[in-house]
Write a protein that holds these residues in place. Structure first.
Motif, short mmCIF file in Angstrom:
data_model
loop_
_atom_site.label_atom_id
_atom_site.label_comp_id
_atom_site.label_asym_id
_atom_site.label_seq_id
_atom_site.Cartn_x
_atom_site.Cartn_y
_atom_site.Cartn_z
N ALA A 81 0.86 -1.19 0.00
CA ALA A 81 0.00 0.00 0.00
C ALA A 81 0.89 1.24 0.00
N ARG B 103 -7.05 2.18 -6.51
CA ARG B 103 -6.52 3.48 -6.09
C ARG B 103 -7.67 4.46 -5.91
N TYR C 17 0.70 5.80 0.23
CA TYR C 17 -0.04 7.02 0.51
C TYR C 17 0.79 8.20 0.01
N LYS D 101 -3.14 3.94 -2.67
CA LYS D 101 -3.03 2.83 -3.62
C LYS D 101 -2.78 1.53 -2.86
N VAL D 102 -3.46 0.48 -3.28
CA VAL D 102 -3.30 -0.84 -2.68
C VAL D 102 -3.23 -1.85 -3.82
#
Length: 416
Positions: free
Chosen positions: A287, A342, A289, A316-317
């Protein structure tokens, strides 16, 4: 501010790299999304391996063991909706072209070309004056910025990699407005052009310690410094015959008088923090940020009413899974299956409405032959904007194809 009450002739801009009404704002739609394999994990940039080029993480070059040639193309299908109508259109693009290679032990470099931003829109605003005559404004825009880059990565300590990228951005953006009044033979036009260039730098650091016998922790920090662009601007205004399009009277505006002939466009720094975990050549999940002070963005040459900016964030992951990378008989076991999502608060505010962007990604990395080359296929379903306040909601399907070819350079020949 343009009230997006009607979208017309969208297809005429199919030769542009975008056909989004939101490319009217800022310097256009951002195109720096990374390679297909990164995009299909929600756009994660923290992950690095020894065969793929990561365009957004120069520290990843320290792990590179083979020369990598990479290129990507995409096709984007749009559905644009406001409160009055809906239109569908599409556009195809070359997304990146680059090469990366190991320079020495724990050191790599890359260079290439990719689009940075794209402008392409055709919008109509309709309103009435005090006599109830229709006033029609047609806004057109095209162009954008390209980027040439050189990157370096180095691993000074075990499990610690650092990297830097130098970007040179350049291009031309054209804006045009045509206004006509019901019952009047002549219209007025306002054509503006900005020739833009400038530099920025991207720094990153990866720390990837091994956890136990099989697993590895991935930590990442990246800073894409403020993009300092210089624009040389021109403006031409006048009137024209609406029947045949011939200019009746026109003049070049003296932009030096108000300090607009040469301008500065500063795009604030992006800070990205990432954390991931996985087993090498088997699976990974991570992930990220990111933050950006978009409230500081300004372009005085293209002033827009009821438009503002606030600080932007992005989450986003994503990850991947490989059933068995050593399998020889079943190619499906060696395919890399990727997925991610995302969510982006872009910072753009129109009529006090936030313009946010959400996407779901998935894709495949298909090995080619018996070497480390692969074909990456990706799909993205997304939505941006809102229909509130007469704005436009974009729904899109993005289809990506990326090719990554690997080879060995500088092999010492042995002669018997």
């Amino acid at each position: 501010m343009i009230a997006f009450t009607c979208l017309i002739s969208v297809g005429m801009y199919a030769q542009n790299s975008t056909i989004s009404p939101y490319s009217y704002f800022g310097i256009g739609d951002s195109r720096e999304k990374g390679t297909v394999d990164n995009q299909m994990m929600g756009g994660l940039q923290l992950y690095a391996d020894s065969i793929h080029l990561n365009l957004k993480n120069p520290a990843s070059l320290a792990k590179l063991r083979l020369t990598a040639y990479t290129a990507g193309i995409s096709r984007k299908e749009y559905r644009l909706k406001d409160n009055l109508e809906e239109q569908r259109t599409s556009v195809s693009n070359l997304d990146y072209l680059a090469i990366a290679f190991p320079v020495a032990k724990n050191m790599g470099a890359s260079f290439g070309l990719q689009p940075y931003s794209s402008v392409g829109y055709n919008l109509t605003q309709v309103r009435r004056n005090s006599e109830q005559d229709s006033i029609v404004n047609i806004f057109n825009g095209e162009g954008g910025l390209n980027r040439v880059f050189v990157s370096f990565g180095y691993m000074p300590l075990k499990d610690v990699a650092i990297g830097a990228t130098i970007n040179y951005n350049f291009g031309t953006i054209e804006y045009a407005r045509l206004q006509s009044v019901e019952g009047v033979q002549f219209g007025t036009f306002d054509n503006r052009e900005s020739r833009v260039d400038g530099w920025d730098f991207n720094y990153s650091i990866n720390y990837t310690p091994q956890i136990g016998d099989k697993h590895r922790l991935h930590t990442y920090f990246g800073a894409n410094t403020q993009v300092n662009l210089v624009s040389k601007n021109t403006q031409r205004i006048g009137s024209l015959n609406l029947t045949n399009g011939a200019e009746v009277e026109a003049l070049d505006v003296n932009l030096d008088a108000n300090g607009l002939a040469n301008g500065e466009i500063k795009i604030p720094t992006v800070f990205t923090y990432g954390l991931g975990y996985g087993e090498e050549r088997k699976w990974f999940v991570g992930a990220e940020y990111a933050t950006q002070a978009m409230s500081e963005f300004e372009n005085r040459f293209i002033a827009q009413q009821n438009v503002g900016y606030q600080d932007a964030t992005k989450i986003k992951v994503g990850g991947f899974f490989i059933p068995n990378y050593r399998a020889l008989s079943n190619v499906f076991n060696r395919i890399t299956y990727r997925a991610g999502l995302r969510y982006e608060e872009t910072g753009l505010m129109i009529e006090n409405k936030e313009i946010n962007d959400f996407g779901i990604n998935f894709g495949l990395g298909v090995p080619l032959g018996g070497n480390f080359s692969n074909l990456n296929l990706g799909f993205e379903l997304g939505r941006r904007g809102t229909r509130a306040a007469g704005l436009v909601e974009e729904s899109y399907l993005n289809i990506n194809v990326g090719l990554s070819l690997n080879d060995r350079w500088f092999i010492k020949r042995k002669i018997n």
